[in-house]
Design a protein around this motif. Structure first.
Motif, PDB file in Angstrom:
ATOM      1  N   ALA A  14      17.421  39.377  71.336  1.00 42.90           N
ATOM      2  CA  ALA A  14      16.490  38.949  72.495  1.00 42.90           C
ATOM      3  C   ALA A  14      15.432  37.819  72.069  1.00 42.90           C
ATOM      4  CB  ALA A  14      15.548  40.496  72.865  1.00 42.90           C
ATOM      5  N   ASP A  15      15.767  37.317  71.155  1.00 44.34           N
ATOM      6  CA  ASP A  15      14.737  36.452  70.483  1.00 44.34           C
ATOM      7  C   ASP A  15      15.057  34.930  70.961  1.00 44.34           C
ATOM      8  OD1 ASP A  15      16.971  35.876  68.778  1.00 44.34           O
ATOM      9  OD2 ASP A  15      15.402  36.371  66.961  1.00 44.34           O
ATOM     10  N   GLY A  16      16.126  34.786  71.584  1.00 43.44           N
ATOM     11  CA  GLY A  16      16.575  33.316  72.067  1.00 43.44           C
ATOM     12  C   GLY A  16      17.523  32.746  71.077  1.00 43.44           C
ATOM     13  N   GLN A  17      17.848  33.265  69.841  1.00 42.69           N
ATOM     14  CA  GLN A  17      18.706  32.620  68.891  1.00 42.69           C
ATOM     15  C   GLN A  17      20.266  32.632  69.373  1.00 42.69           C
ATOM     16  OE1 GLN A  17      18.596  33.874  64.979  1.00 42.69           O
ATOM     17  NE2 GLN A  17      16.353  34.376  64.938  1.00 42.69           N
ATOM     18  N   HIS A  18      20.607  33.730  69.993  1.00 39.87           N
ATOM     19  CA  HIS A  18      21.774  33.721  70.330  1.00 39.87           C
ATOM     20  C   HIS A  18      22.226  32.978  71.909  1.00 39.87           C
ATOM     21  CE1 HIS A  18      22.046  37.412  67.784  1.00 39.87           C
ATOM     22  NE2 HIS A  18      22.213  36.503  66.890  1.00 39.87           N
ATOM     23  N   PRO A  19      23.538  32.251  71.882  1.00 40.70           N
ATOM     24  CA  PRO A  19      23.614  31.226  73.133  1.00 40.70           C
ATOM     25  C   PRO A  19      24.278  32.326  74.334  1.00 40.70           C
ATOM     26  CG  PRO A  19      25.459  31.028  71.445  1.00 40.70           C
ATOM     27  CD  PRO A  19      24.649  32.247  70.716  1.00 40.70           C
ATOM     28  N   ALA A  20      23.635  32.105  75.321  1.00 40.67           N
ATOM     29  CA  ALA A  20      23.955  32.973  76.401  1.00 40.67           C
ATOM     30  C   ALA A  20      25.151  32.145  77.155  1.00 40.67           C
ATOM     31  CB  ALA A  20      23.029  33.034  77.638  1.00 40.67           C
ATOM     32  N   ARG A  21      25.413  30.771  76.833  1.00 39.98           N
ATOM     33  CA  ARG A  21      26.431  29.825  77.267  1.00 39.98           C
ATOM     34  C   ARG A  21      27.961  30.377  76.613  1.00 39.98           C
ATOM     35  NH1 ARG A  21      23.516  26.636  74.143  1.00 39.98           N
ATOM     36  NH2 ARG A  21      24.590  25.510  72.454  1.00 39.98           N
ATOM     37  N   SER A  22      27.785  31.088  75.707  1.00 41.38           N
ATOM     38  CA  SER A  22      29.006  31.251  74.875  1.00 41.38           C
ATOM     39  C   SER A  22      29.486  32.699  75.195  1.00 41.38           C
ATOM     40  CB  SER A  22      28.723  31.497  73.260  1.00 41.38           C
ATOM     41  OG  SER A  22      28.340  30.093  72.807  1.00 41.38           O
ATOM     42  N   LEU A  23      28.829  33.553  76.007  1.00 39.07           N
ATOM     43  CA  LEU A  23      29.345  34.761  76.613  1.00 39.07           C
ATOM     44  C   LEU A  23      30.563  34.907  77.044  1.00 39.07           C
ATOM     45  CD1 LEU A  23      25.881  36.332  78.159  1.00 39.07           C
ATOM     46  CD2 LEU A  23      27.189  37.443  76.134  1.00 39.07           C
ATOM     47  N   PRO A  24      30.921  33.931  78.085  1.00 37.06           N
ATOM     48  CA  PRO A  24      32.164  34.105  78.706  1.00 37.06           C
ATOM     49  C   PRO A  24      33.290  34.066  77.758  1.00 37.06           C
ATOM     50  CG  PRO A  24      30.771  32.813  80.370  1.00 37.06           C
ATOM     51  CD  PRO A  24      29.930  32.958  78.914  1.00 37.06           C
ATOM     52  N   GLU A  25      33.399  32.925  76.851  1.00 41.14           N
ATOM     53  CA  GLU A  25      34.279  32.641  75.932  1.00 41.14           C
ATOM     54  C   GLU A  25      34.604  33.805  74.902  1.00 41.14           C
ATOM     55  OE1 GLU A  25      33.457  29.565  72.618  1.00 41.14           O
ATOM     56  OE2 GLU A  25      32.213  29.054  74.326  1.00 41.14           O
ATOM     57  N   PHE A  26      33.352  34.581  74.661  1.00 37.31           N
ATOM     58  CA  PHE A  26      33.483  35.887  73.720  1.00 37.31           C
ATOM     59  C   PHE A  26      34.306  36.816  74.587  1.00 37.31           C
ATOM     60  CE2 PHE A  26      31.345  33.548  70.610  1.00 37.31           C
ATOM     61  CZ  PHE A  26      31.324  34.273  69.384  1.00 37.31           C
ATOM     62  N   MET A  27      33.731  37.083  75.844  1.00 35.20           N
ATOM     63  CA  MET A  27      34.315  38.126  76.560  1.00 35.20           C
ATOM     64  C   MET A  27      36.094  38.003  76.826  1.00 35.20           C
ATOM     65  SD  MET A  27      31.699  40.279  77.578  1.00 35.20           S
ATOM     66  CE  MET A  27      30.063  40.096  77.846  1.00 35.20           C
ATOM     67  N   ALA A  28      36.402  36.758  77.082  1.00 36.05           N
ATOM     68  CA  ALA A  28      37.559  36.576  77.222  1.00 36.05           C
ATOM     69  C   ALA A  28      38.506  36.444  76.059  1.00 36.05           C
ATOM     70  CB  ALA A  28      37.796  34.969  77.653  1.00 36.05           C
ATOM     71  N   GLU A  29      37.762  36.265  74.946  1.00 31.92           N
ATOM     72  CA  GLU A  29      38.452  36.724  73.456  1.00 31.92           C
ATOM     73  C   GLU A  29      38.831  38.116  73.444  1.00 31.92           C
ATOM     74  OE1 GLU A  29      40.664  35.504  70.642  1.00 31.92           O
ATOM     75  OE2 GLU A  29      39.322  33.978  71.301  1.00 31.92           O
ATOM     76  N   SER A  30      37.757  38.920  73.741  1.00 30.81           N
ATOM     77  CA  SER A  30      37.644  40.270  73.535  1.00 30.81           C
ATOM     78  C   SER A  30      38.851  40.927  74.619  1.00 30.81           C
ATOM     79  CB  SER A  30      36.329  41.044  73.831  1.00 30.81           C
ATOM     80  OG  SER A  30      36.550  42.202  73.870  1.00 30.81           O
ATOM     81  N   ARG A  31      38.826  40.443  75.828  1.00 33.47           N
ATOM     82  CA  ARG A  31      39.853  40.890  76.742  1.00 33.47           C
ATOM     83  C   ARG A  31      41.170  40.622  76.179  1.00 33.47           C
ATOM     84  NH1 ARG A  31      38.973  41.633  82.026  1.00 33.47           N
ATOM     85  NH2 ARG A  31      37.011  40.624  82.096  1.00 33.47           N
ATOM     86  N   GLN A  32      41.626  39.423  75.649  1.00 34.94           N
ATOM     87  CA  GLN A  32      42.862  39.120  74.940  1.00 34.94           C
ATOM     88  C   GLN A  32      43.100  40.110  73.827  1.00 34.94           C
ATOM     89  OE1 GLN A  32      43.192  35.129  74.192  1.00 34.94           O
ATOM     90  NE2 GLN A  32      42.725  34.500  76.480  1.00 34.94           N
ATOM     91  N   ASN A  33      42.031  40.522  73.057  1.00 37.66           N
ATOM     92  CA  ASN A  33      42.211  41.378  71.797  1.00 37.66           C
ATOM     93  C   ASN A  33      41.293  42.367  71.791  1.00 37.66           C
ATOM     94  OD1 ASN A  33      43.773  39.337  69.920  1.00 37.66           O
ATOM     95  ND2 ASN A  33      41.974  37.894  70.871  1.00 37.66           N
ATOM     96  N   PRO A  34      41.542  43.452  72.920  1.00 39.66           N
ATOM     97  CA  PRO A  34      40.872  44.636  73.107  1.00 39.66           C
ATOM     98  C   PRO A  34      40.362  45.543  71.937  1.00 39.66           C
ATOM     99  CG  PRO A  34      42.615  44.919  74.258  1.00 39.66           C
ATOM    100  CD  PRO A  34      42.809  43.491  73.815  1.00 39.66           C
ATOM    101  N   GLN A  35      41.443  45.311  71.063  1.00 44.01           N
ATOM    102  CA  GLN A  35      41.254  46.261  69.935  1.00 44.01           C
ATOM    103  C   GLN A  35      40.420  45.854  68.846  1.00 44.01           C
ATOM    104  OE1 GLN A  35      42.789  49.260  69.968  1.00 44.01           O
ATOM    105  NE2 GLN A  35      44.317  49.420  71.444  1.00 44.01           N
ATOM    106  N   ALA A  36      40.405  44.470  68.693  1.00 37.74           N
ATOM    107  CA  ALA A  36      39.641  43.901  67.676  1.00 37.74           C
ATOM    108  C   ALA A  36      37.960  43.916  67.841  1.00 37.74           C
ATOM    109  CB  ALA A  36      39.962  42.579  67.553  1.00 37.74           C
ATOM    110  N   MET A  37      37.243  43.423  66.930  1.00 39.24           N
ATOM    111  CA  MET A  37      35.764  43.134  67.100  1.00 39.24           C
ATOM    112  C   MET A  37      35.794  41.727  67.267  1.00 39.24           C
ATOM    113  SD  MET A  37      34.051  44.410  63.464  1.00 39.24           S
ATOM    114  CE  MET A  37      35.058  44.418  61.832  1.00 39.24           C
ATOM    115  N   ILE A  38      35.110  41.070  67.947  1.00 38.72           N
ATOM    116  CA  ILE A  38      34.884  39.603  68.091  1.00 38.72           C
ATOM    117  C   ILE A  38      33.546  39.305  67.227  1.00 38.72           C
ATOM    118  CG2 ILE A  38      34.892  37.468  69.377  1.00 38.72           C
ATOM    119  CD1 ILE A  38      37.356  39.343  69.697  1.00 38.72           C
ATOM    120  N   LEU A  39      33.594  38.503  66.050  1.00 46.13           N
ATOM    121  CA  LEU A  39      32.171  38.264  65.498  1.00 46.13           C
ATOM    122  C   LEU A  39      32.026  36.991  65.421  1.00 46.13           C
ATOM    123  CD1 LEU A  39      33.594  40.414  62.009  1.00 46.13           C
ATOM    124  CD2 LEU A  39      32.102  41.036  64.008  1.00 46.13           C
TER     125      LEU A  39
END
Length: 258
Positions: A94-119
């Motif tokens: 919640a402290d602003g360190q993590h990039p909200a703009r990267s959310l869609p690409e991380f979601m897309a990566e997870s959708r392609q690899n649903p069994q994996a964790m995306i770190l």
């Protein structure tokens, strides 16, 4: 994992001040499903979303009466998400360190690899404190050993987890409820067969004048991390040399920072 991919952004928050509203508002511009877990906050931030909640049907707030630590807050949020029918959670601070703009690409990566964790693999800018950058190298080295190189950064909390194995690992342990959550859950998930995809993401460190906050207590939390690494290392040795070793999964693919 079968069924449709449904991921929600999960933000644990403890006395996050004005940054909570800013972080959630930025997330809502790129992803409509968000659950915030207010972990016993007493600074007024538990009410910071009052103006957003009526206008965003996908925004949810879970209030915990007492502060129990980041891992405990994430576990509560994950249980809530599973009951609501979500298959994955994306955790961010919640402290602003993590990039909200990267959310869609991380979601897309997870959708392609649903069994994996995306770190998330942090890309540090010039604002990153040198002490933090160098201080995490020891933890990363130990976790690299314990996971056969699968986890590239163990402390960066910008991640996507598949819910069933995540809940399995969390509910089997009485640890991982505080600052030890991020490194230990990554190790435990690798040990039960969850592949890791390491994906670069920028990290921003805010000055106090910009609302930057930190709840890290050097004595308490370094002691907790030390105890965690001792436990994990001894378990790793036992798995390696006592006939209980299971195959480690290395990264499904490691996306380089350039």
């Amino acid at each position: 994992m079968s069924g449709a991919f449904r991921c929600i952004v999960l933000i644990p928050s403890y006395n996050s001040g004005e940054l909570l509203h800013r972080t959630v508002a930025e997330v809502l511009t790129v992803w409509p499903e968000v659950v915030v877990v207010s972990d016993g906050s007493q600074d007024g931030s538990q009410h910071a979303l009052d103006d957003l909640l009526p206008h965003h049907a996908g925004l949810h707030l879970v209030r915990l009466q007492r502060n129990g630590g980041k891992g405990r807050a994430v576990l509560y949020g994950a249980q809530w998400a599973a009951q609501a029918g979500f298959t994955h959670i994306l955790t961010m601070d919640a402290d602003g360190q993590h990039p909200a703009r990267s959310l869609p690409e991380f979601m897309a990566e997870s959708r392609q690899n649903p069994q994996a964790m995306i770190l998330g693999k942090p890309v540090f800018g010039p604002d990153a404190p040198a002490l933090r950058v160098w201080g995490r190298k020891l933890s990363n080295g130990l976790v690299w050993l314990e996971t056969a190189g699968a986890v590239k950064d163990c402390l960066f909390g910008f991640r996507v987890y598949p819910l069933p194995p995540f809940l399995q690992a969390m509910q089997k342990s009485r640890f991982m409820r505080g600052f030890d959550f991020d490194p230990e859950i990554a190790v435990r998930l690798v040990w039960i067969g969850v592949a890791a995809v390491n994906k670069p993401a920028p990290v921003q460190y805010l000055e106090k004048s910009d609302g930057g906050i930190s709840h890290f207590q050097y004595g308490r939390d370094n002691a907790r991390l030390t105890f965690m690494h001792i436990r994990l290392f001894l378990t790793w040795l036992w798995r390696m040399f006592c006939g209980k070793r299971k195959p480690f999964l290395s990264t499904k693919h490691d996306q380089n920072c350039g």
